[in-house]
Design a protein around this motif. Structure first.
Motif, PDB file in Angstrom:
ATOM      1  N   ILE A 103      34.180  33.761  11.147  1.00  0.00           N
ATOM      2  CA  ILE A 103      33.090  32.986  10.535  1.00  0.00           C
ATOM      3  C   ILE A 103      31.993  32.669  11.549  1.00  0.00           C
ATOM      4  CG2 ILE A 103      32.528  30.816   9.358  1.00  0.00           C
ATOM      5  CD1 ILE A 103      35.401  31.034   8.119  1.00  0.00           C
ATOM      6  N   PRO A 104      32.312  32.053  12.700  1.00  0.00           N
ATOM      7  CA  PRO A 104      31.236  31.837  13.671  1.00  0.00           C
ATOM      8  C   PRO A 104      30.680  33.146  14.223  1.00  0.00           C
ATOM      9  CG  PRO A 104      33.324  31.056  14.572  1.00  0.00           C
ATOM     10  CD  PRO A 104      33.563  31.417  13.143  1.00  0.00           C
ATOM     11  N   GLY A 105      31.496  34.190  14.286  1.00  0.00           N
ATOM     12  CA  GLY A 105      31.008  35.477  14.751  1.00  0.00           C
ATOM     13  C   GLY A 105      29.978  36.072  13.804  1.00  0.00           C
ATOM     14  N   PHE A 106      30.216  35.942  12.509  1.00  0.00           N
ATOM     15  CA  PHE A 106      29.277  36.422  11.495  1.00  0.00           C
ATOM     16  C   PHE A 106      27.950  35.684  11.615  1.00  0.00           C
ATOM     17  CE2 PHE A 106      27.503  36.439   7.182  1.00  0.00           C
ATOM     18  CZ  PHE A 106      27.661  37.770   6.792  1.00  0.00           C
ATOM     19  N   LEU A 107      28.039  34.366  11.695  1.00  0.00           N
ATOM     20  CA  LEU A 107      26.834  33.554  11.823  1.00  0.00           C
ATOM     21  C   LEU A 107      26.101  33.852  13.136  1.00  0.00           C
ATOM     22  CD1 LEU A 107      28.284  30.189  10.499  1.00  0.00           C
ATOM     23  CD2 LEU A 107      26.805  31.781   9.274  1.00  0.00           C
TER      24      LEU A 107
END
Length: 160
Positions: A103-107
């Protein structure tokens, strides 16, 4: 199942992951079909459990996607290159911080793309917000579900 067949299943799963990022491509169902192929070719309790889990995860992801606003990514300025940044960020996050790191990687991938394109932190942050409101959460939900399936499949192949 032979090594080459396992590699082919892995390639189909990776194609499905990239298909999630392409509008109109049946990426998540391609991931599911690859797991089905593997489970049918290697009929063991573990492979069937992974298939059942993959089915449940994809159905849950579809239900969540239906509850989210419809995708309007093109209108927000999302490009195929942004999808590559977002997907790469999610995959790296998934590997660096297993599961929840996607999730933080996508963002971070979207933010990095916008930062490079626009040049400033404030502009990149505003663009990230716009993209996520325009359907980014829907893409993230489907991509995250497919990453979970990939992780389960890899775990079953390696340790099963």
């Amino acid at each position: 199942m032979g090594v080459w067949e396992l590699l082919l299943v892995g390639v189909v799963i990776l194609l499905g992951l990239s298909g999630v990022l392409v509008p109109g491509a049946p990426g998540s169902w391609l991931v599911w079909a690859a797991v089905l192929w593997w489970a049918l070719d290697d009929p063991q309790a573990l492979s069937w459990a992974v298939l059942v889990g993959a089915t449940g995860v994809l159905l849950l992801a579809q239900a969540v996607r239906w509850a989210l606003p419809p995708r309007r990514l093109r209108e927000s300025g999302a490009t195929p290159r942004m999808a590559v940044y977002a997907g790469t960020g999610a995959l790296l996050g998934f590997l660096l911080l297993p599961v929840i790191g996607a999730i933080p990687g996508f963002l971070a991938g979207i933010y990095l793309y916008e930062r490079l394109r626009l040049g400033g932190h404030g502009q990149a942050k505003a663009a990230l917000r716009t993209v996520m409101r325009a359907g980014g959460w829907s893409v993230l939900t489907e991509f995250f579900a497919c990453l979970l399936i990939l992780g389960a499949w890899c775990g079953a192949v390696i340790w099963g």
